[in-house]
Each structure stands twice: as C-alpha cells, then as structure tokens.
Design an enzyme around this catalytic site. Sequence first.
Site, short mmCIF file in Angstrom:
data_model
loop_
_atom_site.label_atom_id
_atom_site.label_comp_id
_atom_site.label_asym_id
_atom_site.label_seq_id
_atom_site.Cartn_x
_atom_site.Cartn_y
_atom_site.Cartn_z
N ALA A 84 0.79 -1.21 0.17
CA ALA A 84 -0.08 -0.12 0.01
C ALA A 84 0.75 1.34 0.03
CB ALA A 84 -0.94 0.01 1.03
N GLY A 92 0.87 -5.26 0.76
CA GLY A 92 -0.31 -5.31 -0.31
C GLY A 92 0.18 -6.05 -1.44
N GLU A 95 -0.17 -9.33 -1.12
CA GLU A 95 -1.72 -9.85 -0.91
C GLU A 95 -2.52 -10.01 -2.42
OE1 GLU A 95 -2.26 -6.80 2.04
OE2 GLU A 95 -3.09 -8.33 3.33
N GLU A 142 3.96 -5.32 7.15
CA GLU A 142 3.24 -4.59 7.95
C GLU A 142 3.37 -4.22 9.45
OE1 GLU A 142 2.25 -6.62 5.74
OE2 GLU A 142 0.66 -6.01 4.26
N1 T1G Z 1 4.70 3.48 0.15
C1 T1G Z 1 5.23 4.68 -0.29
N2 T1G Z 1 6.37 5.02 -0.49
C2 T1G Z 1 7.17 3.79 -0.51
C3 T1G Z 1 6.63 2.63 -0.19
C4 T1G Z 1 5.41 2.52 0.01
N3 T1G Z 1 5.12 1.29 0.48
N4 T1G Z 1 7.81 1.83 -0.17
C5 T1G Z 1 8.82 2.52 -0.49
N5 T1G Z 1 8.50 3.79 -0.80
C6 T1G Z 1 9.30 4.94 -1.23
C7 T1G Z 1 10.36 5.48 -0.27
O1 T1G Z 1 10.08 6.28 0.61
C8 T1G Z 1 11.46 6.08 -1.01
O2 T1G Z 1 10.93 7.44 -1.46
C9 T1G Z 1 11.42 5.24 -2.32
O3 T1G Z 1 10.10 4.58 -2.70
C10 T1G Z 1 12.33 4.08 -2.55
O4 T1G Z 1 12.04 3.40 -1.32
C11 T1G Z 1 -2.77 -3.26 2.77
C12 T1G Z 1 -1.38 -1.97 4.51
C13 T1G Z 1 10.18 -2.02 -1.76
C14 T1G Z 1 12.12 -2.97 -0.48
O5 T1G Z 1 6.43 -1.78 4.29
O6 T1G Z 1 10.43 -2.15 2.03
O7 T1G Z 1 0.98 -2.91 2.25
O8 T1G Z 1 12.97 8.58 -0.39
O9 T1G Z 1 14.66 3.85 -0.74
O10 T1G Z 1 15.93 0.42 -0.91
O11 T1G Z 1 -2.05 -4.91 3.83
O12 T1G Z 1 10.93 0.65 -0.20
O13 T1G Z 1 12.87 8.00 -2.78
O14 T1G Z 1 11.29 9.77 -1.82
O15 T1G Z 1 13.20 1.95 0.33
O16 T1G Z 1 15.00 -0.13 -3.23
C15 T1G Z 1 3.94 -2.64 3.15
C16 T1G Z 1 7.95 -0.71 2.27
C17 T1G Z 1 2.97 -1.41 3.32
C18 T1G Z 1 7.33 -2.16 1.98
C19 T1G Z 1 12.51 -1.13 -1.99
N6 T1G Z 1 4.95 -2.49 2.37
N7 T1G Z 1 9.14 -0.57 1.19
O17 T1G Z 1 13.70 -0.66 -1.27
O18 T1G Z 1 13.98 1.74 -1.90
S1 T1G Z 1 1.58 -1.44 4.03
C20 T1G Z 1 6.30 -2.09 2.97
C21 T1G Z 1 10.23 -1.26 1.40
C22 T1G Z 1 0.42 -2.42 3.33
C23 T1G Z 1 -1.32 -3.73 3.09
C24 T1G Z 1 -0.61 -3.12 3.95
C25 T1G Z 1 11.35 -0.70 0.39
C26 T1G Z 1 11.50 -1.71 -0.77
P1 T1G Z 1 12.01 8.64 -1.58
P2 T1G Z 1 13.68 2.77 -0.86
P3 T1G Z 1 14.92 0.45 -1.93
#
Ligand code: T1G
Length: 695
Positions: free
Chosen positions: A65, A104, A107, A127
Amino acid sequence: MEERALLSVTVEDRVAVLRIANPPVNALSAALRAALRDAVAQAVADQGIQAIVLAASGRTFVAGADISEFGKPPISPSLPDVLVAMDECPKPLVAAISGAALGGGLELALGCDARVASSGVKLGLPEVKLGILPGAGGTQRLPRLIGAAAALEMAASGEPVTAETALSLGIVDEVVAGDPLPAALRRARALAEGGQRPQRLRDGRERLGPRDAFEAAAAKVLRRAPDNPAVASIVESVRSAYDLPFDEAMSQTRAMFLRLVQDDRSKALRHVFFAERAAQQPAGLSREVRGRAVSHVAVIGAGTMGGGIAMSFANAGIPVTLIEAEPEALERGLQRIAQNYATSVQRGSLAAEERDRRLARIGGGVGLENAAGADLVVEAVFEDLALKQKLFAQLDGIARPGAVLATNTSYLDVDAIAGATRRPDDVLGMHFFSPANVMKLLEVVRGAGTSPETLATAVELGRRLGKVPVVVGVCHGFVGNRMLARRTAQAERLLLEGALPEQVDAALVAFGFRMGPFAMADLAGLDIGWRIRKATGKTAPVADALCEAGRLGQKTGKGYYDYGGGGRQGVPDPAVRDLIEATSARLGIARRAIGQEEVTERLILPMIDEGARILEEGIAARPGDVDVVWLHGYNWPAWRGGPMYHGSRLGPAYVAQRLEAYAGQSGDPSLHPSAALRRLAREGRDFDALSGTAR
Ligand code: T1G
C-alpha cells in the site's frame, strides 16, 4: 500535468497483461487501485480475453500500500475492494513477480490463482514493522495457501522470504531466471484450458493445517512480542481463518487495521520509515553527485573498533587491509577477527564457507605504507587528537591521490584532523558504533572542507555495508554522543539526589529501551568513561568513586551492580547504595525520594533539548536525522519514533516548561531549556523550524 499511465493493458494471445507502472516501487496508491479494479472489470467483460496476468515494470513488483496515504481519510477503492473484484473474476489470474512483492503487493499476488517469481525476489508481509497488520487478505489467504502456523510466522515477523523459500513453502508455483512474464503467460493459458477458474484461495480451508500447531505458533509469537498490539491483532486475524467465514474474517481484520493505523505506535513507525529514507539523501548534497569507486580499503588500528570495521567491509565483499605499527598488535587483531567469525559459525549464524570467504578478504600489514593502494583509509587508533593528526599527516603523503581519508573518532574535531593534511576535501569522519560489524548506525561527519564527492563516497559505502549512514556536522560528540552526554549527566545527578541505579535503569526500560544507563555502563566497562573524564578534567562523583574502588563493571564482577563474580545479570549491591549515599553526603546534597516520572523526564527531555541545539547549529539537518541516529545507534524504541519525534508529540513548550521546573527543583542549572527550545515554545513552532543544513 499529463496523467502518467499507472497501468498498461496489452493482450498476448487472448491473455490480458495488466502491467503496473507507478515508480519508484509500484506502491498501491488510490489511483492505481482504481485503475486495477477497472482493468480487471474490462478484462472480465471482454469475450476475447480468457485469462489475466498481473505484472509490473521498474525495479519491483509491488511494494505494498502507499504508506504516505495512511492517517488520511481512506480513498475508495480500498485494496480489499480490488481483491474482491479479483475474487469475482471468472477468468484465471496469474501474478508475474519480479523484485519484491511486499505487504499489499503479496496480497495482490495471493488474489491470483498462481504466482511465478523471478529468482532473487523478496516476498513478505512487513506491515507489522509499521505497527499494523496485513489488511487486504494476507492473514486469510496466506494461511489457506501455506498453513496458518507458517503464515502467522511470516506476518508476525514481517521478514521477507526469498523466491526459493517461497517456492518450497508453496507461496509461488514457479521460480524462473529473468523475466517471469513468459512463464506466467503459459500458466494463464493452461489454467484457461480448464474452462473455469480453479478453486480460489478464499474458498478452501484444507491447507490451514492443525489448529494446535497454529496455537503453538501463536503462543511463541506472543511470547516474543508480549505487548505489541499489531502482533496480537495478527494472531487474532489469522486465528479467525479457522473460526469465521472468509468475508466475516475480512471485515473483522479491516476493523483491526483501521484501529491500528490510527495508533500512536504505527504513526511513530511510519515516521521512522520515512525518516530513514530521508536521511539517505544528505541535505545540501545534490542527488546528481556520485561517490568515488571503492574497491580496496585500509583500516589503521587493529583494536576492537578497527577489527570490527575491517569485518564490516569484508562482510560486504570489500577487500580490506588491517594495518598496525607492531606485528604483535596486528596478530592480536587478526586473531580477534578470526575468533569473532568462529563464534558466529559455532552459533550457526554464519556458514563456514562464508566465514572463509570473509576472512580471505582481510589482509594485514605492518606500517602505514600498506595503505598506499587503498581507495579509502579508515583510521581507528586511540582517541587522542595529536596522535590522529600525526597519523593523518603521514597518510597524506602515502595514500594515493583521491583516496578518502576517514577518521573513526567518536567525538574529536574532524576539522583539526583534516587540517593536518593538504587534502581536507578528501577527509571526513566515519563514526562506527561498537560492535562495528553489528551496529547499523554510521555517523558520517562532514568537515568544513569535505568535498561533495567525498561525502557521497562515504554515504554510498555506508549503505553498501548495510549500515544506516547519517550525515552530521563537526562538534564534540557529533549528534549521538553529544545527546547521550546529557542523559548520562542526569543519570549521575539523579543518583546523587536520591535515586539508585536500579530505579534509574527501570525507568528507562519502562520507557522502552532494552537496558538502562547503568547496566549499559557495566556492560561496556566504567573505565572507558573514567579515562575520558580524567583526560578532559571532568568528574562524575559516583562513577569515579566506583572506578577508584575497582568496580569497573561486568569485567570485574562488580560495577553499579554485583555480578556474583561472573555472568551478565547483575543485582543491586548495598555497598553501592552506601557509596552513593556517602558521595551525596560528601557533596552536601540532601537526598530525597524521586518519582519515576521525574527520573524518566530528566533522562529524556535534556536529550531533546540538546537535539534542538544540534538542529539550530546545523550539526544535523533534520529532526528525523537525529531520530535515525538514536534508533540505530542507541536502540531508542522504534515505536516511539525517536527523541525529536517524541519531543514533537510532547510539544516544545511542554519540554521547556518541564525542564525549567526540574532545574528549579533540583538546583541543576544544566536543566534550563536552551534558547532554541525556548524560542520554539514561544513561537509555537516545531523542531523542523530549526533545521539548518549540516556544516
Ligand atoms: N509506500 C510509499 N512509498 C514507498 C513505499 C510504500 N509502500 N515503499 C517505498 N517507498 C518510497 C520510499 O519512501 C522511497 O521514497 C522510495 O519509495 C524508494 O524506497 C494493505 C497496509 C520496496 C524493499 O512496508 O521495504 O501494504 O525517499 O529507498 O531500498 O496490507 O522501499 O525516494 O522519496 O526503500 O529499493 C507494506 C516498504 C506497506 C514495504 C525497496 N510495504 N518499502 O527498497 O527503496 S503497508 C512495505 C520497502 C501494506 C497492506 C498493507 C522498500 C523496498 P524516496 P527505498 P529500496
């Protein structure tokens, strides 16, 4: 602005390929969710389409998400709504996964009938690390795919699995080298030939596995995270896969998700997520600036820090030469490294072959001339400015042009060290935290003369080491140790005014730290601080008295606590109480009972005040950078966001008012709030109003 296509649809021999394109990580924004729902509906309505493949462009499948949407009013369709549309699709769906399918994103893939992953993919439900739970079916579909116990472990740990592990668990049906699309298309066609969609995950419980296995896994998970509301919710949600119809379980899970996303813990964890990423882009350093290539490193000093630093580089695959002035010291250092690796192998946390590869990357040399070919030299000798200046002057004439010269000093003046060379633009601080091969934080100390390329080199290298680099400016103790000094001073004062070590430590543990300041001092050894105080003419009456009595901590079996001649669990020692009371009397300080709230606030609030001064001086560029230092260097509890985040939630006015009150009550002038904090309080502004750019 031209609406960027978030989703493209192509048809390959009657299979609709829905390719997501929402850089940088294909996060499921509201617009993307709507585009997905509509594209599925169109594919269902199109008689020429017999199956659907979900794919993504860019570096990853779907990172979950869009976290930046949390805390704002939800926008339809929700991700569960998209999954419902997929559930109602009569045609087979296959996911083609590359990069990462997280939260997500996984999912979404679980809403499909099959999943093909390219090797090297990461799949997970992280999450819980954001203080929430998988809200779009992960706690219902994954248990129906791999069993409730295994699904619970994945969701409660938040840790991703590799494509190969996912294959063995049954999360993915096939792993391919390279682009997963061709295999996904083949699978989609094969499923379409069956004439109808296979049984959807939501419709079967046969793979949930035995209830008692789940309950055993649940008990273990809850023991591991006793007071974590997200983990408790995940357990309850996965359990409902046994007890409730799918849709009922989903609506119960949705309610839990909406509750958790509003919780202070989740807000703090989301702050941490974005603060860690912001810190990766140092303020005042343009994204265009690239660091220099580093293929060989020299580390000067084979002591505990030098050895740990050398291991950090070897662990990251970078050859390193460990340098000492004397062969015996070098041998001792190399032995200590070999022993550290042997311990990891014995514990099973490191394979012997990998240990051998890492050891093979660490060479040794006697004499500075061994640093001549290095692209980066890290100095880790004794904390003495004159010694470091002498060494940098020598290095200046030995290291090759363009080599980065870094000092690992933990508080000395990096500009004074750089001034000993003719190349201050190549000099900076790389402050590793002990044990250097374990601790994530790397304070990158930017000197007045440090060039952007040199700075970028150290930051990029920090990330290559798997560390969290934070750029800080030059001052005594930089950011972390400068703030720690305020807490240490108050911990000592509280003992003199009436508290005992166990009360102070208990207050900090209750706040969320793993250990209190005195247990930590006993672990590290009281002699380190004692030596620094003597060198700088400072005193800490109780700590000095303990050292003079030979109580140096665990290493001597006694410190603030008594370790019974061995072991790591100390107990309060009446002799220490007597020593503290005698010290208070000698200093004419009347002791009084001190409540836990005062203890906690006098440990924490001065750190926030020091953080305000650090921001005002431009030593740190953002409040979030200060938080990241404390999260990864000192184990600040992540669910409290960091010292400046905590201060922001209390409000600068509250912090200033409490400090003023404690200054009056204790008579300790160091507790008066700083001008920076008082200004914020007066103007009703927050800590980010103080942000300069680090010097
Ligand atoms: N949402 C918004 N922005 C995100 C994002 C996300 N999920 N993931 C990364 N970014 C932005 C981050 O802030 C950065 O921005 C850029 O993308 C590159 O990220 C419904 C509710 C995928 C392994 O927790 O683990 O799904 O600084 O530097 O090192 O059940 O990003 O460039 O402006 O980390 O290559 C669950 C979070 C969400 C995964 C890539 N998902 N992201 O790593 O790049 S909740 C997460 C990561 C959810 C559902 C629930 C990593 C990555 P900027 P980065 P990276």
